[in-house]
Design an enzyme around this catalytic site. Structure first.
Site, PDB file in Angstrom:
ATOM      1  N   ASN A 254       0.869  -1.180   0.000  1.00  0.00           N
ATOM      2  CA  ASN A 254       0.000   0.000   0.000  1.00  0.00           C
ATOM      3  C   ASN A 254       0.906   1.230   0.000  1.00  0.00           C
ATOM      4  O   ASN A 254       1.511   1.553   1.010  1.00  0.00           O
ATOM      5  CB  ASN A 254      -0.895  -0.035   1.250  1.00  0.00           C
ATOM      6  N   TRP A 255       0.963   1.864  -1.148  1.00  0.00           N
ATOM      7  CA  TRP A 255       1.891   3.005  -1.274  1.00  0.00           C
ATOM      8  C   TRP A 255       1.361   4.276  -0.610  1.00  0.00           C
ATOM      9  O   TRP A 255       2.071   5.265  -0.509  1.00  0.00           O
ATOM     10  CB  TRP A 255       2.167   3.290  -2.753  1.00  0.00           C
ATOM     11  N   LYS A 256       0.111   4.264  -0.216  1.00  0.00           N
ATOM     12  CA  LYS A 256      -0.518   5.432   0.425  1.00  0.00           C
ATOM     13  C   LYS A 256      -0.295   6.690  -0.433  1.00  0.00           C
ATOM     14  O   LYS A 256      -0.237   6.578  -1.654  1.00  0.00           O
ATOM     15  CB  LYS A 256       0.010   5.583   1.855  1.00  0.00           C
TER      16      LYS A 256
ATOM     17  N   HIS B 280      -9.330   0.995   5.058  1.00  0.00           N
ATOM     18  CA  HIS B 280      -8.045   1.225   5.727  1.00  0.00           C
ATOM     19  C   HIS B 280      -8.243   2.180   6.911  1.00  0.00           C
ATOM     20  O   HIS B 280      -9.049   3.116   6.833  1.00  0.00           O
ATOM     21  CB  HIS B 280      -7.025   1.810   4.742  1.00  0.00           C
TER      22      HIS B 280
ATOM     23  N   GLU C 187      -6.575   4.558   7.953  1.00  0.00           N
ATOM     24  CA  GLU C 187      -6.345   5.982   7.636  1.00  0.00           C
ATOM     25  C   GLU C 187      -7.578   6.587   6.964  1.00  0.00           C
ATOM     26  O   GLU C 187      -7.883   7.764   7.157  1.00  0.00           O
ATOM     27  CB  GLU C 187      -5.088   6.123   6.762  1.00  0.00           C
TER      28      GLU C 187
ATOM     29  N   GLU D 194      -5.098  -5.069  10.456  1.00  0.00           N
ATOM     30  CA  GLU D 194      -4.051  -4.073  10.684  1.00  0.00           C
ATOM     31  C   GLU D 194      -4.303  -3.363  12.014  1.00  0.00           C
ATOM     32  O   GLU D 194      -5.080  -2.399  12.066  1.00  0.00           O
ATOM     33  CB  GLU D 194      -4.048  -3.044   9.561  1.00  0.00           C
TER      34      GLU D 194
ATOM     35  N   GLY E 183       2.850   2.108  10.809  1.00  0.00           N
ATOM     36  CA  GLY E 183       3.798   3.212  10.666  1.00  0.00           C
ATOM     37  C   GLY E 183       4.502   3.584  11.955  1.00  0.00           C
ATOM     38  O   GLY E 183       5.140   4.633  12.044  1.00  0.00           O
TER      39      GLY E 183
ATOM     40  N   SER F 195       3.844  -2.303  10.196  1.00  0.00           N
ATOM     41  CA  SER F 195       5.296  -2.330  10.392  1.00  0.00           C
ATOM     42  C   SER F 195       5.952  -3.659   9.996  1.00  0.00           C
ATOM     43  O   SER F 195       6.899  -4.098  10.633  1.00  0.00           O
ATOM     44  CB  SER F 195       5.647  -1.974  11.836  1.00  0.00           C
TER      45      SER F 195
HETATM   46  P1  13P Z   1       3.345   0.236   7.613  1.00  0.00           P
HETATM   47  O1  13P Z   1       3.859  -1.036   7.007  1.00  0.00           O
HETATM   48  O2  13P Z   1       4.067   1.456   7.134  1.00  0.00           O
HETATM   49  O3  13P Z   1       3.235   0.137   9.103  1.00  0.00           O
HETATM   50  O4  13P Z   1       1.829   0.410   7.073  1.00  0.00           O
HETATM   51  C1  13P Z   1       0.950  -0.643   7.143  1.00  0.00           C
HETATM   52  C2  13P Z   1      -0.277  -0.270   6.399  1.00  0.00           C
HETATM   53  O5  13P Z   1      -1.007   0.614   6.795  1.00  0.00           O
HETATM   54  C3  13P Z   1      -0.564  -0.994   5.145  1.00  0.00           C
HETATM   55  O6  13P Z   1      -1.841  -0.699   4.684  1.00  0.00           O
END
Ligand code: 13P
Length: 252
Positions: free
Chosen positions: A9-11, A97, A99, A169, A175, A215
């Site tokens: 997931n590149w966000k 997600h 976020e 998640e 993160g 992470s």
């Molecule tokens: P990180 O791997 O940066 O913790 O992010 C996980 C994530 O939100 C994947 O959707």
């Protein structure tokens, strides 16, 4: 046998120029990796999807969107529909997600509509869910996860579950560098599979891929992936580096 999946997931990272470079590097870094029953997916931002689909054609990498609107079309400024994704060759969409839930007000109701729209359009859904730190500290995490799943997915017919990938998640691990331990991940994944087993039967539950996200790095991927109910990972930060992402794919 259910599929293993490593998804990146590149966000909100990578311009088109940078995305071109990363895809090139990824293709190089993953060349020669023998994938056994494993899928590799990347999810760039909307404006880079079309290019990503083109550049990954006929290779091992699939492309997913990070979101989608629930309506077919209409006056929804700034949004993207299922048709728009399908028309450029995107067949998978991440929904729910944390976020999106935390910053953009996504709730069970709208997520249910999004899941229905995706399923109705033959899109595959990577459905994300997870508890906040205070939920875990209060020992409420199982209850929270159960509600997130039941509220959004449990109205589906069993055959629609073929279009669903689950991504657990824990929000406190996203993160932060704080990963759930492999045992914590396994404990929750087994609980999740148990919920699906109760509702849809063991056979169906055993076909659902459940990914862990939060992470995941080359250093911890192998241990997390070694657990029987962990079918892969949804990777954020480490998916932005081709060598790290390739190392995580190799760990599965
Ligand atoms: P990180 O791997 O940066 O913790 O992010 C996980 C994530 O939100 C994947 O959707």
């Amino acid at each position: 046998m259910r599929k293993k999946i490593v998804a990146g997931n590149w966000k909100m990272n990578k311009t088109l120029t940078e995305s071109k470079v990363l895809i090139k590097e990824l293709k190089k870094a993953t060349k020669g990796i023998k994938l056994k029953n494993t899928r590799v997916i990347i999810a760039p931002c909307y404006v880079n999807l079309q290019h990503a689909v083109k550049k990954t054609k006929n290779g091992i990498i699939e492309v997913a969107s990070q979101n989608m609107h629930q309506a077919t079309s209409g006056a929804y400024t700034g949004e993207v529909s299922a048709d728009m994704l399908l028309d450029i060759g995107v067949k998978t969409v991440i929904l729910g997600h944390s976020e999106r839930r935390d910053h953009f007000g996504e709730i069970d109701g709208s997520l249910t509509e999004k899941v229905n729209t995706a399923i109705g359009n033959n899109l595959e859904v990577i459905f994300c869910f997870g508890e906040q730190l205070e939920d875990r500290e209060a020992n409420n995490h199982f209850k929270i996860i159960e509600a997130q799943l039941k509220n959004v997915l449990f109205h589906l017919e069993a055959n629609s579950l073929q279009q669903i990938v689950l991504a657990y998640e824990p929000v406190w691990a996203i993160g932060t560098g704080k990963t759930a331990s492999a045992d914590q991940a396994q404990e929750m994944h087994a609980f999740i599979r148990g919920l699906f087993s109760e509702k849809y039967g063991t056979e169906t539950a055993n076909t659902i891929s459940i990914l862990y996200g939060g992470s995941v790095k080359p250093a911890n991927a192998e241990e997390i992936f070694s657990k029987p109910d962990v079918d892969g990972g949804l990777i954020g930060g480490a998916s932005l580096n081709a060598n790290d992402f390739a190392a995580i794919i190799k760990a599965i």
